[in-house]
Design an enzyme around this catalytic site. Structure first.
Site: not given
Length: 277
Positions: A24, A94
């Site tokens: 990430d 997301d």
């Protein structure tokens, strides 16, 4: 700094049988105004940072060749052709709401193969928009990507949990087709506001999977005709659900009827196989 980061990550990867890493990158540069490069080279900071990430991931994937690395970053910078050299799949967003994902995955698929798009079945109400969508639709939309689950299976309704084996079986059934087939955009709900449709067709044209999503239900609509694409006009295809046979020419020029479904956010898969399969 690069050597320190590399050794820190490599130490963790050596500590166990780690086969998958999601990398990430939501941490923004904290000091973009640094004078480390000198005033005349300050504009090179972002570019040099990306080159350093490339170098770091090159070393990691070279030392751990069996590692599946999935990259991710913030905002609109999630996909980068250079990153796909190290990471065969990248997390799209997301925002995992199935209806939101229709637009996200449509835009991503304009450039990138479906096999590179991280796509998951998530919980409802969705954490980003609060929308409730059927578990089946969440699964069907996630099939147009790497497919997975992003939820606590001990907290979802029993009816949804019972569908997981069926969805996983569909993933294994269609995975090769989705990864290797040609992608076709049939309709976009962003322009018609009511339905979305896309599909993948095998290279030899003998198998196809089209996904139809009824975003909004309309009154007094009994069925809709969808003109498919990418098929062989001279072949005959069997619709797995109805058992009916259609010529490729008919499916592409006259279309296939899709029955209207009750409620918003409904979906169905149209699986076609050519005669002789």
């Amino acid at each position: 700094m690069l050597e320190h980061v590399y050794r820190s990550v490599a130490e963790v990867l050596h500590s166990a049988n780690i086969e998958y890493v999601k990398w990430d990158m939501n941490r923004q540069l904290s000091d973009p105004g640094s004078l480390y490069l000198g005033r005349e080279n300050q504009g090179e900071l972002s570019h040099r940072y990306v080159l350093a990430v490339y170098e770091l991931q090159e070393r990691i994937t070279r030392e751990f060749p069996e590692l599946l690395l999935e990259n991710c970053s913030g905002g609109g910078a999630r996909f980068d052709p250079g990153m796909l050299y190290f990471s065969p799949q990248i997390w799209c967003s997301d925002d995992t709401d199935a209806i939101e994902r229709l637009a996200i995955q449509e835009g991503t698929a304009l450039i990138y193969p479906l096999s590179t798009m991280g796509a998951h079945v998530s919980d409802c109400p969705n954490h980003t928009v609060g929308r409730n969508t059927p578990f089946s639709t969440r699964g069907n939309v996630a099939l147009a990507g790497t497919f997975g689950y992003e939820l606590d299976i001990t907290k979802i309704p029993e009816a949804d949990r019972a569908r997981i084996p069926e969805q996983v079986a569909l993933y294994h059934k269609y995975n090769d087709l989705v990864r290797r087939g040609d992608y076709y955009r049939i309709a976009s709900y962003r322009s018609n506001h009511f339905f979305d449709c896309y599909g993948v067709v095998a290279k030899d044209k003998r198998e196809a999977l089209f996904t139809f999503v009824q975003v909004l239900r309309r009154p007094n609509y009994h069925s809709r005709i969808i003109k498919l694409a990418g098929l062989d006009a001279s072949m005959r295809y069997r619709d797995e659900e109805s058992g009916k046979w259609y010529s490729g020419d008919t499916l592409m020029n006259a279309g296939i009827p899709v029955q209207e479904m009750w409620g918003d956010f409904q979906s169905k898969l149209i699986h076609l196989t050519a005669e002789g399969e």
